[in-house]
Structure formats: C-alpha cells, structure tokens
Design a protein around this motif. Structure first.
Motif, PDB file in Angstrom:
ATOM      1  N   TYR A  42       0.832  -1.205   0.000  1.00 41.29           N
ATOM      2  CA  TYR A  42       0.000   0.000   0.000  1.00 41.29           C
ATOM      3  C   TYR A  42       0.870   1.259   0.000  1.00 41.29           C
ATOM      4  O   TYR A  42       0.624   2.202  -0.754  1.00 41.29           O
ATOM      5  N   SER A  43       1.908   1.266   0.821  1.00 45.89           N
ATOM      6  CA  SER A  43       2.781   2.439   0.917  1.00 45.89           C
ATOM      7  C   SER A  43       3.485   2.721  -0.409  1.00 45.89           C
ATOM      8  O   SER A  43       3.758   3.888  -0.726  1.00 45.89           O
ATOM      9  N   GLU A  44       3.779   1.696  -1.199  1.00 44.58           N
ATOM     10  CA  GLU A  44       4.377   1.903  -2.516  1.00 44.58           C
ATOM     11  C   GLU A  44       3.373   2.539  -3.472  1.00 44.58           C
ATOM     12  O   GLU A  44       3.737   3.392  -4.285  1.00 44.58           O
ATOM     13  N   LEU A  45       2.121   2.114  -3.392  1.00 49.26           N
ATOM     14  CA  LEU A  45       1.076   2.657  -4.262  1.00 49.26           C
ATOM     15  C   LEU A  45       0.816   4.133  -3.958  1.00 49.26           C
ATOM     16  O   LEU A  45       0.467   4.900  -4.849  1.00 49.26           O
ATOM     17  N   ARG A  46       0.995   4.531  -2.712  1.00 50.11           N
ATOM     18  CA  ARG A  46       0.736   5.914  -2.311  1.00 50.11           C
ATOM     19  C   ARG A  46       1.678   6.898  -3.014  1.00 50.11           C
ATOM     20  O   ARG A  46       1.342   8.060  -3.178  1.00 50.11           O
ATOM     21  N   ILE A  47       2.848   6.437  -3.441  1.00 49.24           N
ATOM     22  CA  ILE A  47       3.841   7.349  -4.039  1.00 49.24           C
ATOM     23  C   ILE A  47       3.320   7.944  -5.349  1.00 49.24           C
ATOM     24  O   ILE A  47       3.188   9.155  -5.455  1.00 49.24           O
ATOM     25  N   PRO A  48       2.980   7.133  -6.365  1.00 49.90           N
ATOM     26  CA  PRO A  48       2.478   7.753  -7.601  1.00 49.90           C
ATOM     27  C   PRO A  48       1.015   8.195  -7.499  1.00 49.90           C
ATOM     28  O   PRO A  48       0.550   8.980  -8.311  1.00 49.90           O
ATOM     29  N   LEU A  49       0.314   7.689  -6.505  1.00 46.97           N
ATOM     30  CA  LEU A  49      -1.111   8.003  -6.359  1.00 46.97           C
ATOM     31  C   LEU A  49      -1.346   8.968  -5.199  1.00 46.97           C
ATOM     32  O   LEU A  49      -2.375   8.911  -4.523  1.00 46.97           O
ATOM     33  N   ALA A  50      -0.417   9.882  -4.995  1.00 46.57           N
ATOM     34  CA  ALA A  50      -0.486  10.807  -3.860  1.00 46.57           C
ATOM     35  C   ALA A  50      -1.698  11.732  -3.907  1.00 46.57           C
ATOM     36  O   ALA A  50      -2.143  12.224  -2.876  1.00 46.57           O
ATOM     37  N   ARG A  51      -2.250  11.956  -5.102  1.00 44.36           N
ATOM     38  CA  ARG A  51      -3.433  12.837  -5.209  1.00 44.36           C
ATOM     39  C   ARG A  51      -4.699  12.163  -4.691  1.00 44.36           C
ATOM     40  O   ARG A  51      -5.723  12.810  -4.504  1.00 44.36           O
ATOM     41  N   ILE A  52      -4.644  10.874  -4.462  1.00 44.64           N
ATOM     42  CA  ILE A  52      -5.802  10.130  -3.962  1.00 44.64           C
ATOM     43  C   ILE A  52      -5.717  10.088  -2.439  1.00 44.64           C
ATOM     44  O   ILE A  52      -4.662   9.780  -1.885  1.00 44.64           O
ATOM     45  N   SER A  53      -6.814  10.342  -1.780  1.00 42.33           N
ATOM     46  CA  SER A  53      -6.797  10.241  -0.323  1.00 42.33           C
ATOM     47  C   SER A  53      -6.639   8.762   0.060  1.00 42.33           C
ATOM     48  O   SER A  53      -7.029   7.873  -0.699  1.00 42.33           O
ATOM     49  N   PRO A  54      -6.061   8.494   1.226  1.00 42.97           N
ATOM     50  CA  PRO A  54      -5.915   7.103   1.659  1.00 42.97           C
ATOM     51  C   PRO A  54      -7.245   6.346   1.679  1.00 42.97           C
ATOM     52  O   PRO A  54      -7.314   5.180   1.298  1.00 42.97           O
ATOM     53  N   LYS A  55      -8.301   7.024   2.088  1.00 38.62           N
ATOM     54  CA  LYS A  55      -9.626   6.391   2.140  1.00 38.62           C
ATOM     55  C   LYS A  55     -10.081   5.967   0.746  1.00 38.62           C
ATOM     56  O   LYS A  55     -10.567   4.848   0.548  1.00 38.62           O
ATOM     57  N   VAL A  56      -9.928   6.838  -0.238  1.00 36.91           N
ATOM     58  CA  VAL A  56     -10.377   6.542  -1.605  1.00 36.91           C
ATOM     59  C   VAL A  56      -9.505   5.452  -2.232  1.00 36.91           C
ATOM     60  O   VAL A  56     -10.010   4.572  -2.934  1.00 36.91           O
ATOM     61  N   LEU A  57      -8.192   5.480  -1.963  1.00 32.19           N
ATOM     62  CA  LEU A  57      -7.324   4.420  -2.483  1.00 32.19           C
ATOM     63  C   LEU A  57      -7.731   3.073  -1.905  1.00 32.19           C
ATOM     64  O   LEU A  57      -7.809   2.076  -2.629  1.00 32.19           O
ATOM     65  N   THR A  58      -8.018   3.040  -0.619  1.00 25.74           N
ATOM     66  CA  THR A  58      -8.474   1.799   0.014  1.00 25.74           C
ATOM     67  C   THR A  58      -9.786   1.320  -0.610  1.00 25.74           C
ATOM     68  O   THR A  58      -9.952   0.135  -0.905  1.00 25.74           O
ATOM     69  N   GLN A  59     -10.720   2.226  -0.840  1.00 27.43           N
ATOM     70  CA  GLN A  59     -11.993   1.865  -1.477  1.00 27.43           C
ATOM     71  C   GLN A  59     -11.766   1.312  -2.883  1.00 27.43           C
ATOM     72  O   GLN A  59     -12.402   0.336  -3.280  1.00 27.43           O
ATOM     73  N   SER A  60     -10.865   1.934  -3.624  1.00 31.30           N
ATOM     74  CA  SER A  60     -10.570   1.480  -4.984  1.00 31.30           C
ATOM     75  C   SER A  60      -9.956   0.087  -4.960  1.00 31.30           C
ATOM     76  O   SER A  60     -10.344  -0.792  -5.739  1.00 31.30           O
ATOM     77  N   LEU A  61      -8.999  -0.137  -4.073  1.00 29.53           N
ATOM     78  CA  LEU A  61      -8.377  -1.455  -3.958  1.00 29.53           C
ATOM     79  C   LEU A  61      -9.402  -2.520  -3.565  1.00 29.53           C
ATOM     80  O   LEU A  61      -9.404  -3.620  -4.116  1.00 29.53           O
ATOM     81  N   ARG A  62     -10.288  -2.193  -2.639  1.00 32.90           N
ATOM     82  CA  ARG A  62     -11.330  -3.153  -2.223  1.00 32.90           C
ATOM     83  C   ARG A  62     -12.278  -3.476  -3.374  1.00 32.90           C
ATOM     84  O   ARG A  62     -12.681  -4.627  -3.554  1.00 32.90           O
ATOM     85  N   ALA A  63     -12.646  -2.461  -4.153  1.00 31.68           N
ATOM     86  CA  ALA A  63     -13.532  -2.685  -5.298  1.00 31.68           C
ATOM     87  C   ALA A  63     -12.838  -3.555  -6.350  1.00 31.68           C
ATOM     88  O   ALA A  63     -13.452  -4.466  -6.921  1.00 31.68           O
ATOM     89  N   LEU A  64     -11.566  -3.284  -6.610  1.00 26.19           N
ATOM     90  CA  LEU A  64     -10.817  -4.091  -7.586  1.00 26.19           C
ATOM     91  C   LEU A  64     -10.668  -5.527  -7.097  1.00 26.19           C
ATOM     92  O   LEU A  64     -10.733  -6.470  -7.884  1.00 26.19           O
ATOM     93  N   GLU A  65     -10.496  -5.699  -5.797  1.00 25.68           N
ATOM     94  CA  GLU A  65     -10.425  -7.046  -5.216  1.00 25.68           C
ATOM     95  C   GLU A  65     -11.776  -7.746  -5.334  1.00 25.68           C
ATOM     96  O   GLU A  65     -11.860  -8.904  -5.750  1.00 25.68           O
ATOM     97  N   ARG A  66     -12.834  -7.036  -5.005  1.00 26.87           N
ATOM     98  CA  ARG A  66     -14.180  -7.598  -5.091  1.00 26.87           C
ATOM     99  C   ARG A  66     -14.525  -8.040  -6.512  1.00 26.87           C
ATOM    100  O   ARG A  66     -15.129  -9.088  -6.730  1.00 26.87           O
ATOM    101  N   ASP A  67     -14.080  -7.260  -7.507  1.00 27.09           N
ATOM    102  CA  ASP A  67     -14.386  -7.566  -8.903  1.00 27.09           C
ATOM    103  C   ASP A  67     -13.428  -8.578  -9.524  1.00 27.09           C
ATOM    104  O   ASP A  67     -13.569  -8.921 -10.697  1.00 27.09           O
ATOM    105  N   GLY A  68     -12.441  -9.027  -8.747  1.00 25.89           N
ATOM    106  CA  GLY A  68     -11.557 -10.083  -9.217  1.00 25.89           C
ATOM    107  C   GLY A  68     -10.342  -9.621 -10.000  1.00 25.89           C
ATOM    108  O   GLY A  68      -9.644 -10.436 -10.596  1.00 25.89           O
ATOM    109  N   PHE A  69     -10.038  -8.324  -9.969  1.00 26.81           N
ATOM    110  CA  PHE A  69      -8.880  -7.798 -10.696  1.00 26.81           C
ATOM    111  C   PHE A  69      -7.605  -7.802  -9.861  1.00 26.81           C
ATOM    112  O   PHE A  69      -6.503  -7.857 -10.393  1.00 26.81           O
ATOM    113  N   VAL A  70      -7.763  -7.706  -8.548  1.00 23.68           N
ATOM    114  CA  VAL A  70      -6.627  -7.590  -7.632  1.00 23.68           C
ATOM    115  C   VAL A  70      -6.771  -8.620  -6.516  1.00 23.68           C
ATOM    116  O   VAL A  70      -7.874  -8.896  -6.054  1.00 23.68           O
TER     117      VAL A  70
END
Length: 117
Positions: A42-70
């Motif tokens: 997660y901390s590595e992803l925060r570097i290029p995705l710094a414009r995303i709030s931690p909450k939104v990045l977590t939501q995005s990762l959970r959605a991608l996991e739920r949909d079977g992409f991650v």
C-alpha cells in the motif's frame, strides 16, 4: 522490480481525462497500471497516487479485489505485511487499458476542449 515514480500520474496525465471508468472508479486504471510489474505494498502505491486520499485508495483497492482484478495477500511473518497484485483477470485488462491510454494521449486536445466548453 523498479520503484514506482512519484510523477507516474502527474495532474496533466491523459489517463486522468478518460471519459470512461475501468474497474468502476476514476482511479482504478491507475492502480492497475501501478501493479503491472508485480505485487506492491500500500505504501508503494501511495507514491504515484499521492493525489488520492488514503480512504479513496483503500476503497478502490477493495472494489478491484471484489471484482476479481486484484488479490490482497496478508502475511504476519517476519512482520505484518499486506501486498496487492493483479490476478489473471486484472492482467488481461492491461492491454486494453494501454489502448485506452494511447487513445487519451491522441485525443488530449479534444478532451480538454470538451471539458472547457
């Protein structure tokens, strides 16, 4: 595996102008591209995705996991560690995603004009 660059998705990145969503939200395509070279913390992803709030990045990762992409993998040895990586389904999306990014680069001016009008 190379470290992710902080300027990977600058504010003027064409991928931020895509008029359609990959994976359900505005940031999912960028998250997928960050995971293209292999598992990341997660901390590595925060570097290029710094414009995303931690909450939104977590939501995005959970959605991608739920949909079977991650796939999220948690381990406790030798220390607590969570990594995210693309599944086969997520990896299959990289080529179409690259075409979408190329399309956005080729239509950059048209997209900006449309947003301004």
């Amino acid at each position: 595996m190379e470290a992710l660059r902080a300027d990977m998705f600058e504010e003027i990145c064409p991928s931020s102008l895509l008029p359609f969503r990959v994976g359900g939200d505005k940031w999912a395509g960028m998250v997928l591209r960050c995971l293209a070279d292999g598992p990341r913390r997660y901390s590595e992803l925060r570097i290029p995705l710094a414009r995303i709030s931690p909450k939104v990045l977590t939501q995005s990762l959970r959605a991608l996991e739920r949909d079977g992409f991650v796939r999220r993998t948690a381990s406790t040895k030798p220390s607590r560690r969570v990594t995210y990586e693309l599944t086969d389904l997520g990896r299959a999306l990289l080529e179409p995603l690259e075409h979408l990014c190329t399309w956005a680069e080729n239509h950059w001016d048209d997209l900006l004009d449309a947003r301004e009008s």
